[in-house]
Structure formats: C-alpha cells, structure tokens
Design an enzyme around this catalytic site. Sequence first.
Site, short mmCIF file in Angstrom:
data_model
loop_
_atom_site.label_atom_id
_atom_site.label_comp_id
_atom_site.label_asym_id
_atom_site.label_seq_id
_atom_site.Cartn_x
_atom_site.Cartn_y
_atom_site.Cartn_z
N CYS A 66 0.82 -1.22 0.00
CA CYS A 66 0.00 0.00 0.00
C CYS A 66 0.86 1.27 0.00
CB CYS A 66 -0.90 -0.02 1.23
SG CYS A 66 -1.79 1.53 1.46
N TYR B 104 -5.54 4.49 -8.74
CA TYR B 104 -6.76 3.79 -8.29
C TYR B 104 -7.93 4.09 -9.23
CZ TYR B 104 -4.37 2.78 -3.94
OH TYR B 104 -3.48 2.32 -3.01
N1 GSH Z 1 -7.08 7.85 2.40
C1 GSH Z 1 -6.48 6.71 2.98
C2 GSH Z 1 -6.51 5.57 1.95
C3 GSH Z 1 -5.96 4.28 2.48
C4 GSH Z 1 -6.32 3.12 1.54
O1 GSH Z 1 -7.12 3.24 0.61
N2 GSH Z 1 -5.68 1.96 1.78
C5 GSH Z 1 -5.98 0.79 0.98
C6 GSH Z 1 -4.72 0.05 0.69
S1 GSH Z 1 -3.72 0.80 -0.56
C7 GSH Z 1 -6.82 -0.18 1.80
O2 GSH Z 1 -6.47 -0.48 2.91
N3 GSH Z 1 -7.90 -0.69 1.22
C8 GSH Z 1 -8.74 -1.64 1.87
C9 GSH Z 1 -9.95 -1.98 1.05
O3 GSH Z 1 -10.11 -1.46 -0.05
O4 GSH Z 1 -10.74 -2.80 1.53
C10 GSH Z 1 -5.07 7.06 3.38
O5 GSH Z 1 -4.43 7.81 2.64
O6 GSH Z 1 -4.63 6.60 4.40
#
Ligand code: GSH
Length: 332
Positions: A93, A236
Amino acid sequence: MITTRTPTLSTAASLLLTHRHRILAARTLSVSVSAAAGSSSIPVKMTARSALDEVTDTGAFDRSPSTFRSSVSRDGRFPAVAGRYHLYVSYACPWASRCLAFLKLKGLDHAIGVTAVKPIFERTKESDEHLGWVFPAAADEEPGAEPDPLNGARSVRELYEIASSNYAGKPTVPVLWDKQLKTVVNNESSEIIRMLNAEFNGIARNPGLDLYPAHLRASIDEANELVYDAINNGVYKCGFAKKQGPYDEAVTRLYEALDRCEEILGKRRYICGDQLTEADIRLFVTLIRFDEVNLTTADQNTKLCIPFELTVCPVSINHRSTPFTSSATRSC
Ligand SMILES: N[C@@H](CCC(=O)N[C@@H](CS)C(=O)NCC(=O)O)C(=O)O
C-alpha cells in the site's frame, strides 16, 4: 484459504490492462457492486466495505473519506509519547508506505512499532464474504508479515471493530493505533505523516528534519494537489474504473501529471526546490510501485517511469525486498 486473484485489480497494474482484461474486470466489478446494491436501480455508491465498492454509477472510482481523524499532539487526548502507538501497514500500500518513510526518516522506529499484514486480500471472517487485509497466523507464514502482536486480531477489520463495534466502512491501512485506549487514532495517511513530522520531535532521533517547512508549504500543497488527484489516487481511478470513459480519462490525467513531474524534476532535484519534502515522498511511494509492474510487462506499455527522476528520495523503504505480489494478484 481464499485469495483475490480474480476480483481485485492492482493499482498500477491496471494501467497495463488490455481491452479483454478490462471487460473481464468490469464484469467482475459489476457483479460485486450490483450484488451489494441488490438492484441495478439503486445508486451504486454506498457505504464502501472495500475499494471494490467505491464505484459510482458512471463507472468512476470515487474514494470515500477516511473515518478516524484524531490527532496525536504534544498534549491532549493522544500525547506524543514513546511506546504508546503502533502503525499497521501493508507493504503493498503506497499510503501506508508514506507513513513508513516518515517513521524512518524522522527516526521514530524505536518509539512506534510497526506490523505488516499479508500482501493479498483474504476473507476476513468465516461468516461473510468480505475480503480485506489479514495477519498471518504465524511469523513464518509470509515473509515480512507478522501476526498482530497487540490484539491477536486475524484481520485489520477486527482492529476497526475493536475501535468501534459498529464500524461499517472500509478497514484500510495505514492504521495509527493507540495501545492504551485500544483504538484507531487516525487512518488517514496524509494526516499521520504530518503528525510524524511535527508532533513527535521530543522523542524523534531526527527532530530537526522538517518535511513540511513553513516557507515551502504553499508549494508543497500545490504539488500535493496535482500528485494526489492524478497520480496517487489516479492509479486507483484507473484500476477501479468500471467503464472505459473514466478509465481513459484517468490514464490521460495520470500521464500528463507524470510528464509534469518529469519536467519539474528535469530542472531540479526535488519537487518543491532544493530540499526533500513531503511532496517527494508522496510521489515516490506511488512511482516505485508503478515501475514494479511496468518493468515486468513493458511490452504492454509505451511509457515507463524509469526516465523519471526516481532518485528524488534517498530513503530506502525496502519495498523491493518485501513480498510484492504479481500484478494479477495484487490487492488494494
Ligand atoms: N485515504 C487513505 C486511503 C488508504 C487506503 O485506501 N488503503 C488501501 C490500501 S492501498 C486499503 O487499505 N484498502 C482496503 C480496502 O479497499 O478494503 C489514506 O491515505 O490513508
């Protein structure tokens, strides 16, 4: 063990999708979205349980805001003391990796622990179909990943449920966890990095390093706006777009922004002048993943990041030695 080989799209990997892949991906997304919506007449966007749900009825990826937004400060409810906080990350991530970069650069790794999840989504519970980040059951199960040392949680979802019993949003990483109150302090990387930069200076090994200095703030904010929308979140938007139009738009904006960064970095070493700032790190963590994918499938792409100034950030985040899964199996 269930992995997400088919339904998940990688971020940068999606840039390489052939038309056939895109149709397959669109079908897969439409199955998961319409199943969740129950009916095609219901607006597709709803409380997202995963990035796969964050698609509007125009087919565009539409990220939901992060939910836990408290701050560690030198005083207050979450004081900046050594040993109290823990960072849960995935090495896959880029948002979590920003936080890791700040942790290392500021010299805070002795004060804030880190645990990495497995790099590929799995079922988070037996009782439903939700897919998300999980911890390995044992330390030797997956290189780089470790069982949750604090709560014995099986998944990041369980951490969110400890923090908030009725949590119904996306269980994302990074998570800044408070060991004392057993809660999520903050799950928004752009805010976590600011705290790591400024609030822990009393215990940081590099308190003098300021990655968001007052005299460069306007320039950093401007760079962040471009890089966030078109590159960080842009990959994304490419990866999770459900229709060709939003996908094409996102890819065009992505490459325009990469060209702009190349132009800037062709003239100077760092995005905002002659010193490393937050803006460089926010760009770097996305670019380093972009090449991981593009280099292995270069024949499908006209542009690589290699000509871009990838030496902007001297930090060794160690991604290349961590288990970085192939484009077909990447999660998030
Ligand atoms: N806005 C958040 C975004 C974090 C995010 O989207 N993380 C993704 C991994 S790259 C995630 O954990 N996604 C889990 C999911 O989609 O279920 C940040 O910048 O911390």
